[in-house]
Motif scaffolding. Sequence first.
Motif, PDB file in Angstrom:
ATOM      1  N   UNK A 620       9.336   0.538  -2.833  1.00 23.81           N
ATOM      2  CA  UNK A 620       8.154   1.383  -2.561  1.00 23.81           C
ATOM      3  C   UNK A 620       7.079   0.551  -1.868  1.00 23.81           C
ATOM      4  N   UNK A 621       6.896  -0.675  -2.370  1.00 15.69           N
ATOM      5  CA  UNK A 621       5.909  -1.581  -1.789  1.00 15.69           C
ATOM      6  C   UNK A 621       6.216  -1.807  -0.303  1.00 15.69           C
ATOM      7  N   UNK A 622       7.462  -2.076  -0.017  1.00 17.47           N
ATOM      8  CA  UNK A 622       7.861  -2.323   1.375  1.00 17.47           C
ATOM      9  C   UNK A 622       7.602  -1.094   2.257  1.00 17.47           C
ATOM     10  N   UNK A 623       7.980   0.078   1.736  1.00 16.78           N
ATOM     11  CA  UNK A 623       7.787   1.312   2.507  1.00 16.78           C
ATOM     12  C   UNK A 623       6.299   1.529   2.777  1.00 16.78           C
ATOM     13  N   UNK A 624       5.469   1.245   1.773  1.00 13.88           N
ATOM     14  CA  UNK A 624       4.025   1.429   1.952  1.00 13.88           C
ATOM     15  C   UNK A 624       3.460   0.445   2.961  1.00 13.88           C
ATOM     16  N   UNK A 625       3.965  -0.791   2.918  1.00  9.66           N
ATOM     17  CA  UNK A 625       3.488  -1.771   3.907  1.00  9.66           C
ATOM     18  C   UNK A 625       3.841  -1.301   5.315  1.00  9.66           C
ATOM     19  N   UNK A 626       4.982  -0.636   5.427  1.00 11.11           N
ATOM     20  CA  UNK A 626       5.433  -0.124   6.732  1.00 11.11           C
ATOM     21  C   UNK A 626       4.467   0.893   7.315  1.00 11.11           C
ATOM     22  N   UNK A 627       3.693   1.578   6.479  1.00 11.16           N
ATOM     23  CA  UNK A 627       2.716   2.544   7.020  1.00 11.16           C
ATOM     24  C   UNK A 627       1.274   2.077   6.779  1.00 11.16           C
ATOM     25  N   UNK A 628       1.123   0.769   6.580  1.00 10.57           N
ATOM     26  CA  UNK A 628      -0.240   0.199   6.581  1.00 10.57           C
ATOM     27  C   UNK A 628      -0.912   0.140   5.233  1.00 10.57           C
ATOM     28  N   UNK A 629      -0.168   0.350   4.143  1.00 16.68           N
ATOM     29  CA  UNK A 629      -0.790   0.281   2.823  1.00 16.68           C
ATOM     30  C   UNK A 629      -0.295  -0.940   2.065  1.00 16.68           C
ATOM     31  N   UNK A 630      -0.602  -0.979   0.771  1.00 17.11           N
ATOM     32  CA  UNK A 630      -0.227  -2.080  -0.103  1.00 17.11           C
ATOM     33  C   UNK A 630      -0.734  -3.397   0.474  1.00 17.11           C
ATOM     34  N   UNK A 631       0.130  -4.406   0.559  1.00 11.82           N
ATOM     35  CA  UNK A 631      -0.353  -5.734   0.979  1.00 11.82           C
ATOM     36  C   UNK A 631      -0.829  -5.737   2.426  1.00 11.82           C
ATOM     37  N   UNK A 632      -0.359  -4.766   3.209  1.00 13.23           N
ATOM     38  CA  UNK A 632      -0.801  -4.692   4.607  1.00 13.23           C
ATOM     39  C   UNK A 632      -2.310  -4.439   4.682  1.00 13.23           C
ATOM     40  N   UNK A 633      -2.916  -4.034   3.565  1.00 14.20           N
ATOM     41  CA  UNK A 633      -4.356  -3.740   3.557  1.00 14.20           C
ATOM     42  C   UNK A 633      -5.213  -4.987   3.459  1.00 14.20           C
ATOM     43  N   UNK A 634      -4.646  -6.040   2.840  1.00 18.51           N
ATOM     44  CA  UNK A 634      -5.533  -7.180   2.568  1.00 18.51           C
ATOM     45  C   UNK A 634      -5.641  -8.078   3.790  1.00 18.51           C
TER      46      UNK A 634
END
Length: 634
Positions: A620-634
Amino acid sequence: MANRHEEALRKSLNDPEGFWGEVAEDLIWTKKWDRVLDDTNAPFYRWFTGGECNTCYNALDRHVEEGRGDQAALIYDSPITGKKAKFTYTELRDKVALFAGALRAQGVGKGDRVIIYMPMVPEAAVAMLACARLGAVHSVVFGGFAANELAVRIDDAKPKAIVSASCGIEPGRVIAYKPLLDGAIDLATHKPSACIVLQRDECRAELKAGRDIDWNEAAAAAEPAECVPVAATDPLYILYTSGTTGQPKGVVRDNGGHMVALKWSMKSVYGMDPGDVFWAASDVGWVVGHSYIVYAPLLQGCTTILFEGKPVGTPDAGVFWRIIAEHGVRAMFTAPTAFRAIKRDDPKGEFVGKYDLSKFETLFLAGERTDPDTLHWAEDILKVPVIDHWWQTETGWPIAANCMGLDPYPVKAGSPTKAVPGWDVRVVDENCEEVKRGDIGAIVCKLPLPPGTLPTLWNADQRYMDAYLTEFPGYYKTADAGFMDEDGYLYIMARTDDIINVAGHRLSTGGMEEVLAHHPDVAECAVIGVADQLKGELPVGFLVLKAGVEKPAADIVREVVAMVRDKIGPVAAFKQATVVKRLPKTRSGKILRGTMKKIADNQEYKPPATIDDPDILGEIDEALQGIGYSKARS
Ligand code: COA
Ligand code: AMP
């Protein structure tokens, strides 16, 4: 000296009949009530039983008769069309009486429902007040909802007539309402006998002979209608709001309790006197629009502003200040998201300096929690008190606020201050025991609720009981969670159900999931609200596809986005979804939406002990990073 807020709160809880009975003397009744609070059918409490009144009379006619006829009742300011108009109390009363006559000519009378599907034009308020004049029950549907949502409301309310307009106007596009209206009537099982359509210059609608009538022609042919006395407990309106399924809840508002509570709130909460100019920058499709664009300011003899525009881009981030200065606004009310939009476009608040805001005294914010950054920014640029206050469609007026007409308390950032008089607010655990000050729990209000709050849901007494009264016996469940500090200040932190708050608009993720589940390639899905800097929250969908689906994921995402826009409407702001192999669940099969939200928002989280397979969280984390969320936010 004793604090007036505290004193009023104490009196309203110790002696609700004495408190509200005295307030009610400020309104005009055609027949006085027998009982202020009727508990004979508890927990279905009723206010002012035996009383008769007319809300429109109290909002318009009485002011004309009392000498306020030449004062502006409503100012229409539409930067999106470049139009402005002013209606005095006499003019508005006459317009409303005529339109009430037009509705009556279509067979609309006491108790009949009328759906109003209109943009922010003065005629929307006229139509509401005309229904009130006849004792008919209006149900306003927000223009940003799609035909399907309108159809659901038509089938539930079963209106005799629908009042609409040819179009609404959003930045950069004209939205033809008529195809949406026709589509909704086609979809609905119930068919209204008449549709009255306001033709706007920006786009004219084709009218269906035999069913559709032009607003101007209908009004020109009508005889003005007088106010029809109704029982205080008769419904004034139904306003549908998101529930936990795709089936919205029809919140009912009565006439008597509503007018009493709203007029009182106008002075006590908002500090407004007759003759003052009040502006709620919202939409008549929401409860804020019902209560504080239309009914409360007019009941109090104020001038209300009906604004058709956006906080930014119509034409710029200075439009709020232009309106405050031009019309001499004393207090305004909007959602924090509007201020975040202004801050984004004008971070230093430079537009403020171009206008004379000397008459402006207070800014009220609600619809979502006012985050401390936005609060301080607004205080800094406006140099007036900024008041966060908390309420819901169901309550119709604030549950917690810093009451500007009583003795205001010091503001604490992040808190809507304290329970408003009339409200016995508690924070409880799952056993309905009060938690310690500072501890988070479910926020509930002891029954009976004060006047003006929902007596039930339209044609759904059992759903009303199940949704609000059963989980915490003796209390109304707000479905908000939060805490109360040592000083009695409330902090509203989260919903306990699947409701999310997108740009101050209340939406059900469950309703969106119902739409996604209809996609032929989707086996399972979940929608969560992720934190967004501008809109507060934004919905994000997770899709598990059926085995053997070969269509590219991007195509399926595009299709589900279009489906939500088509079925719920653009207001859902559903633009992002991602395909995953599985959804994280507990061993009993409950989807872990809370954990998914924490991952999306890049917050610390602990997988619950009951999780079925913790490895899924990494996916789920990976999928969210793929659309700009999770760790991609920091
Ligand atoms: N009729 C048709 N479409 C509508 C609509 C209406 N009455 N109101 C909104 N929409 C559409 C918008 O055009 C937008 O469509 P898009 O996806 O094609 O851009 C979509 O619904 C989402 O609208 P909105 O959430 O309003 O976002 P926005 O980006 O247009 O504007 C803000 C953002 C913050 C400026 C805006 O939400 C705002 O002014 N909020 C004020 C708060 C408010 O009124 N809250 C109500 C409760 S107090
Ligand atoms: P609505 O029925 O659309 O007015 O939405 C009501 C919900 O919005 C509440 O139950 C809260 O979750 C949220 N809300 C409204 N005002 C506030 C506020 N001042 N602080 C925190 N949440 C709020």
